[in-house]
Design a protein around this motif. Structure first.
Motif, PDB file in Angstrom:
ATOM      1  N   ALA A  57       0.833  -1.339  -0.183  1.00  0.00           N
ATOM      2  CA  ALA A  57       0.094   0.081  -0.011  1.00  0.00           C
ATOM      3  C   ALA A  57       0.922   1.229  -0.123  1.00  0.00           C
ATOM      4  O   ALA A  57       1.882   1.397   0.692  1.00  0.00           O
ATOM      5  CB  ALA A  57      -0.846  -0.160   1.210  1.00  0.00           C
ATOM      6  N   GLY A  58       0.528   2.206  -0.799  1.00  0.00           N
ATOM      7  CA  GLY A  58       1.432   3.269  -0.993  1.00  0.00           C
ATOM      8  C   GLY A  58       2.556   3.036  -1.533  1.00  0.00           C
ATOM      9  O   GLY A  58       3.388   4.309  -1.804  1.00  0.00           O
ATOM     10  N   GLY A  59       2.872   2.084  -2.251  1.00  0.00           N
ATOM     11  CA  GLY A  59       4.209   1.939  -2.785  1.00  0.00           C
ATOM     12  C   GLY A  59       4.574   2.565  -4.394  1.00  0.00           C
ATOM     13  O   GLY A  59       5.405   2.671  -4.610  1.00  0.00           O
ATOM     14  N   LEU A  60       3.340   2.673  -5.023  1.00  0.00           N
ATOM     15  CA  LEU A  60       3.327   2.980  -6.498  1.00  0.00           C
ATOM     16  C   LEU A  60       4.230   4.315  -6.536  1.00  0.00           C
ATOM     17  O   LEU A  60       5.021   4.490  -7.268  1.00  0.00           O
ATOM     18  CB  LEU A  60       2.085   3.045  -6.897  1.00  0.00           C
ATOM     19  N   GLU A  61       3.770   5.347  -5.789  1.00  0.00           N
ATOM     20  CA  GLU A  61       4.141   6.746  -5.729  1.00  0.00           C
ATOM     21  C   GLU A  61       5.760   6.480  -5.650  1.00  0.00           C
ATOM     22  O   GLU A  61       6.400   7.352  -6.408  1.00  0.00           O
ATOM     23  CB  GLU A  61       3.711   7.772  -4.890  1.00  0.00           C
ATOM     24  N   ALA A  62       6.271   5.870  -4.773  1.00  0.00           N
ATOM     25  CA  ALA A  62       7.363   5.740  -4.360  1.00  0.00           C
ATOM     26  C   ALA A  62       8.471   5.000  -5.452  1.00  0.00           C
ATOM     27  O   ALA A  62       9.488   5.419  -5.778  1.00  0.00           O
ATOM     28  CB  ALA A  62       7.602   4.820  -3.136  1.00  0.00           C
ATOM     29  N   ILE A  63       7.841   4.056  -5.994  1.00  0.00           N
ATOM     30  CA  ILE A  63       8.435   3.161  -7.317  1.00  0.00           C
ATOM     31  C   ILE A  63       8.797   4.384  -8.610  1.00  0.00           C
ATOM     32  O   ILE A  63       9.596   4.183  -8.859  1.00  0.00           O
ATOM     33  CB  ILE A  63       7.688   2.032  -7.448  1.00  0.00           C
ATOM     34  N   GLU A  64       7.532   5.114  -8.724  1.00  0.00           N
ATOM     35  CA  GLU A  64       7.529   5.791  -9.811  1.00  0.00           C
ATOM     36  C   GLU A  64       8.702   6.992  -9.742  1.00  0.00           C
ATOM     37  O   GLU A  64       9.247   7.312 -10.506  1.00  0.00           O
ATOM     38  CB  GLU A  64       6.127   6.577  -9.957  1.00  0.00           C
ATOM     39  N   GLY A  65       8.666   7.430  -8.278  1.00  0.00           N
ATOM     40  CA  GLY A  65       9.878   8.295  -8.047  1.00  0.00           C
ATOM     41  C   GLY A  65      11.339   7.737  -7.987  1.00  0.00           C
ATOM     42  O   GLY A  65      12.227   8.492  -8.699  1.00  0.00           O
ATOM     43  N   PHE A  66      11.320   6.545  -7.883  1.00  0.00           N
ATOM     44  CA  PHE A  66      12.559   6.003  -7.885  1.00  0.00           C
ATOM     45  C   PHE A  66      13.062   5.799  -9.445  1.00  0.00           C
ATOM     46  O   PHE A  66      13.990   6.087  -9.506  1.00  0.00           O
ATOM     47  CB  PHE A  66      12.444   4.565  -7.229  1.00  0.00           C
ATOM     48  N   PHE A  67      12.239   5.291 -10.191  1.00  0.00           N
ATOM     49  CA  PHE A  67      12.667   5.121 -11.473  1.00  0.00           C
ATOM     50  C   PHE A  67      12.735   6.159 -12.372  1.00  0.00           C
ATOM     51  O   PHE A  67      13.638   6.420 -13.466  1.00  0.00           O
ATOM     52  CB  PHE A  67      11.630   4.026 -12.297  1.00  0.00           C
ATOM     53  N   SER A  68      11.983   7.320 -11.819  1.00  0.00           N
ATOM     54  CA  SER A  68      12.610   8.621 -12.666  1.00  0.00           C
ATOM     55  C   SER A  68      13.896   9.121 -12.441  1.00  0.00           C
ATOM     56  O   SER A  68      14.467  10.024 -13.188  1.00  0.00           O
ATOM     57  CB  SER A  68      11.473   9.521 -12.119  1.00  0.00           C
ATOM     58  N   HIS A  69      14.694   8.462 -11.488  1.00  0.00           N
ATOM     59  CA  HIS A  69      16.015   8.953 -11.250  1.00  0.00           C
ATOM     60  C   HIS A  69      17.014   7.852 -11.526  1.00  0.00           C
ATOM     61  O   HIS A  69      18.139   7.926 -11.175  1.00  0.00           O
ATOM     62  CB  HIS A  69      16.196   9.259  -9.761  1.00  0.00           C
ATOM     63  N   VAL A  70      16.617   6.817 -12.100  1.00  0.00           N
ATOM     64  CA  VAL A  70      17.525   5.657 -12.357  1.00  0.00           C
ATOM     65  C   VAL A  70      17.932   5.709 -14.120  1.00  0.00           C
ATOM     66  O   VAL A  70      17.018   5.755 -14.802  1.00  0.00           O
ATOM     67  CB  VAL A  70      16.940   4.063 -12.154  1.00  0.00           C
ATOM     68  N   ARG A  71      19.129   5.754 -14.155  1.00  0.00           N
ATOM     69  CA  ARG A  71      19.422   5.747 -15.831  1.00  0.00           C
ATOM     70  C   ARG A  71      19.038   4.746 -16.152  1.00  0.00           C
ATOM     71  O   ARG A  71      18.942   3.400 -15.932  1.00  0.00           O
ATOM     72  CB  ARG A  71      21.165   5.716 -15.747  1.00  0.00           C
ATOM     73  N   PRO A  72      18.549   4.775 -17.743  1.00  0.00           N
ATOM     74  CA  PRO A  72      18.204   3.603 -18.331  1.00  0.00           C
ATOM     75  C   PRO A  72      19.288   2.626 -18.703  1.00  0.00           C
ATOM     76  O   PRO A  72      19.008   1.454 -19.072  1.00  0.00           O
ATOM     77  CB  PRO A  72      17.468   4.151 -19.653  1.00  0.00           C
ATOM     78  N   ASP A  73      20.602   3.056 -18.492  1.00  0.00           N
ATOM     79  CA  ASP A  73      21.727   2.206 -19.040  1.00  0.00           C
ATOM     80  C   ASP A  73      22.666   1.740 -17.839  1.00  0.00           C
ATOM     81  O   ASP A  73      23.818   1.847 -17.601  1.00  0.00           O
ATOM     82  CB  ASP A  73      22.771   2.750 -19.987  1.00  0.00           C
ATOM     83  N   SER A  74      22.099   1.569 -16.707  1.00  0.00           N
ATOM     84  CA  SER A  74      22.835   1.356 -15.059  1.00  0.00           C
ATOM     85  C   SER A  74      23.329  -0.011 -15.039  1.00  0.00           C
ATOM     86  O   SER A  74      23.874  -0.496 -14.401  1.00  0.00           O
ATOM     87  CB  SER A  74      21.527   1.514 -14.074  1.00  0.00           C
ATOM     88  N   ASN A  75      22.737  -0.955 -16.186  1.00  0.00           N
ATOM     89  CA  ASN A  75      23.352  -2.307 -16.167  1.00  0.00           C
ATOM     90  C   ASN A  75      22.791  -2.985 -14.981  1.00  0.00           C
ATOM     91  O   ASN A  75      23.501  -3.879 -14.515  1.00  0.00           O
ATOM     92  CB  ASN A  75      25.093  -2.318 -16.250  1.00  0.00           C
ATOM     93  N   LEU A  76      21.489  -2.635 -14.594  1.00  0.00           N
ATOM     94  CA  LEU A  76      20.864  -3.337 -13.392  1.00  0.00           C
ATOM     95  C   LEU A  76      19.742  -3.781 -13.970  1.00  0.00           C
ATOM     96  O   LEU A  76      19.094  -3.275 -14.918  1.00  0.00           O
ATOM     97  CB  LEU A  76      20.526  -2.399 -12.404  1.00  0.00           C
ATOM     98  N   ALA A  77      19.247  -5.218 -13.384  1.00  0.00           N
ATOM     99  CA  ALA A  77      17.908  -5.412 -13.436  1.00  0.00           C
ATOM    100  C   ALA A  77      17.018  -5.479 -12.374  1.00  0.00           C
ATOM    101  O   ALA A  77      17.426  -5.541 -11.102  1.00  0.00           O
ATOM    102  CB  ALA A  77      17.867  -6.993 -13.936  1.00  0.00           C
ATOM    103  N   PHE A  78      15.602  -4.921 -12.609  1.00  0.00           N
ATOM    104  CA  PHE A  78      14.730  -4.593 -11.696  1.00  0.00           C
ATOM    105  C   PHE A  78      13.425  -5.751 -11.445  1.00  0.00           C
ATOM    106  O   PHE A  78      13.103  -5.572 -12.426  1.00  0.00           O
ATOM    107  CB  PHE A  78      14.226  -3.358 -11.642  1.00  0.00           C
ATOM    108  N   VAL A  79      13.392  -6.179 -10.326  1.00  0.00           N
ATOM    109  CA  VAL A  79      12.201  -6.875 -10.254  1.00  0.00           C
ATOM    110  C   VAL A  79      11.325  -6.320  -9.163  1.00  0.00           C
ATOM    111  O   VAL A  79      11.504  -6.612  -7.917  1.00  0.00           O
ATOM    112  CB  VAL A  79      12.504  -8.584  -9.974  1.00  0.00           C
ATOM    113  N   VAL A  80      10.043  -6.198  -9.564  1.00  0.00           N
ATOM    114  CA  VAL A  80       9.369  -5.417  -8.662  1.00  0.00           C
ATOM    115  C   VAL A  80       7.908  -6.244  -8.341  1.00  0.00           C
ATOM    116  O   VAL A  80       7.365  -6.961  -9.191  1.00  0.00           O
ATOM    117  CB  VAL A  80       8.529  -3.983  -9.423  1.00  0.00           C
ATOM    118  N   ILE A  81       7.977  -6.575  -6.984  1.00  0.00           N
ATOM    119  CA  ILE A  81       7.056  -7.580  -6.335  1.00  0.00           C
ATOM    120  C   ILE A  81       6.033  -6.797  -5.392  1.00  0.00           C
ATOM    121  O   ILE A  81       6.383  -6.081  -4.437  1.00  0.00           O
ATOM    122  CB  ILE A  81       7.667  -8.605  -5.500  1.00  0.00           C
ATOM    123  N   GLN A  82       4.868  -6.686  -5.915  1.00  0.00           N
ATOM    124  CA  GLN A  82       3.736  -5.907  -5.143  1.00  0.00           C
ATOM    125  C   GLN A  82       2.829  -7.039  -4.653  1.00  0.00           C
ATOM    126  O   GLN A  82       2.653  -7.960  -4.989  1.00  0.00           O
ATOM    127  CB  GLN A  82       2.943  -5.066  -6.255  1.00  0.00           C
TER     128      GLN A  82
END
Length: 210
Positions: A57-82
Motif C-alpha cells: 500500500a502506498g508503494g506506487l508513488e515511491a516506485i515511480e519516483g525511484f525509476f524517474s531517477h534511475v539511468r536507463p543504462d545502469s546495467n541493473l535488472a529490477f524485479v518489482v514484487i507487489q
C-alpha cells in the motif's frame, strides 16, 4: 678465415632463432591476455546485479519516483514484487513506462533476466529465481497472510548472493523483513525507503528494525 665465417654465421642463426622464440612467446602471451580480457568482458556482461523491489500500500508513488531517477543504462535488472489480489488487472507497466526508458514487462514463467529491464509480478503468483530465470508458482500458503516479497528476496539471496540487492518500500505489515535479512546474510545490499517519506511506514520500519 673459413672457420671464423662459419662461427659468425652460426651465431647469427642462433640470434635469429632466439628472436623467433621470443616473438612467438610474446604472441602467445598476447593471445592469452586477449582471451582473458574477452572472457572477463563476457563475464561482466553476464554478472550484473539484480534488484528486488518490494512494495504494498502506498508503494506506487515511491516506485515511480525511484525509476524517474534511475539511468536507463545502469546495467541493473529490477524485479518489482507487489501485493496483488488474484484476478487483479494491473496497469503498472503502463504507468512505469512514463517514468523510465527501460523495458517494462510482466513476468512470464521461465523468463531470463536481462540488464536495463523492469520485471513486474503477475497477480496470484509467487515469483522465484533460479540461474537468473524467473519462475512462477501458485502460492503455497493456504492460511494466513501471503508474503510474496519475502519469498522472492529469499530466492534472490540464494541464487545471486552478493549480486543481490533489495529495496523495501511503503506498505503495511512486515513483508520483506525476513527476505532483506537473507540478502544481507548472503553478502548482498539492502535498502529501505525513509520512514518519514513512506505513505505507510510499517514495512520500512520493520525492515529497519532488523
Amino acid at each position: 678465415m673459413v672457420a671464423k665465417k662459419r662461427a659468425t654465421k652460426k651465431e647469427t642463426l642462433k640470434k635469429a632463432s632466439a628472436k623467433k622464440i621470443v616473438e612467438k612467446k610474446a604472441a602467445v602471451k598476447g593471445q592469452k591476455k586477449n582471451a582473458r580480457l574477452s572472457a572477463s568482458g563476457a563475464s561482466n556482461k553476464r554478472e550484473f546485479p539484480i534488484v528486488g523491489m518490494g512494495a504494498s500500500a502506498g508503494g506506487l508513488e515511491a516506485i515511480e519516483g525511484f525509476f524517474s531517477h534511475v539511468r536507463p543504462d545502469s546495467n541493473l535488472a529490477f524485479v518489482v514484487i507487489q501485493h496483488l489480489a488474484p484476478g487483479h488487472k494491473s496497469i503498472m507497466d503502463m504507468l512505469l513506462k512514463k517514468y523510465t526508458e527501460m523495458k517494462v514487462v510482466q513476468i512470464e514463467d521461465g523468463m531470463k533476466v536481462e540488464p536495463n529491464c523492469v520485471y513486474l509480478n503477475p497477480p496470484g503468483k509467487d515469483v522465484s529465481i533460479m540461474n537468473r530465470r524467473l519462475l512462477l508458482t501458485d502460492p503455497t500458503e493456504s492460511r494466513g497472510v501471503r508474503l510474496p516479497i519475502d519469498h522472492f528476496f529469499r530466492c534472490l539471496a540464494e541464487d545471486q548472493g552478493e549480486m543481490a540487492i533489495c529495496i523495501v518500500f511503503s506498505g503495511t505489515g512486515a513483508d520483506g523483513t525476513l527476505g532483506l535479512r537473507a540478502i544481507k546474510g548472503a553478502g548482498g545490499m539492502a535498502m529501505v525507503q525513509d520512514e518519514s517519506q513512506a505513505r505507510y511506514d510499517n514495512m520500512p520500519r520493520n525492515a529497519i528494525d532488523t
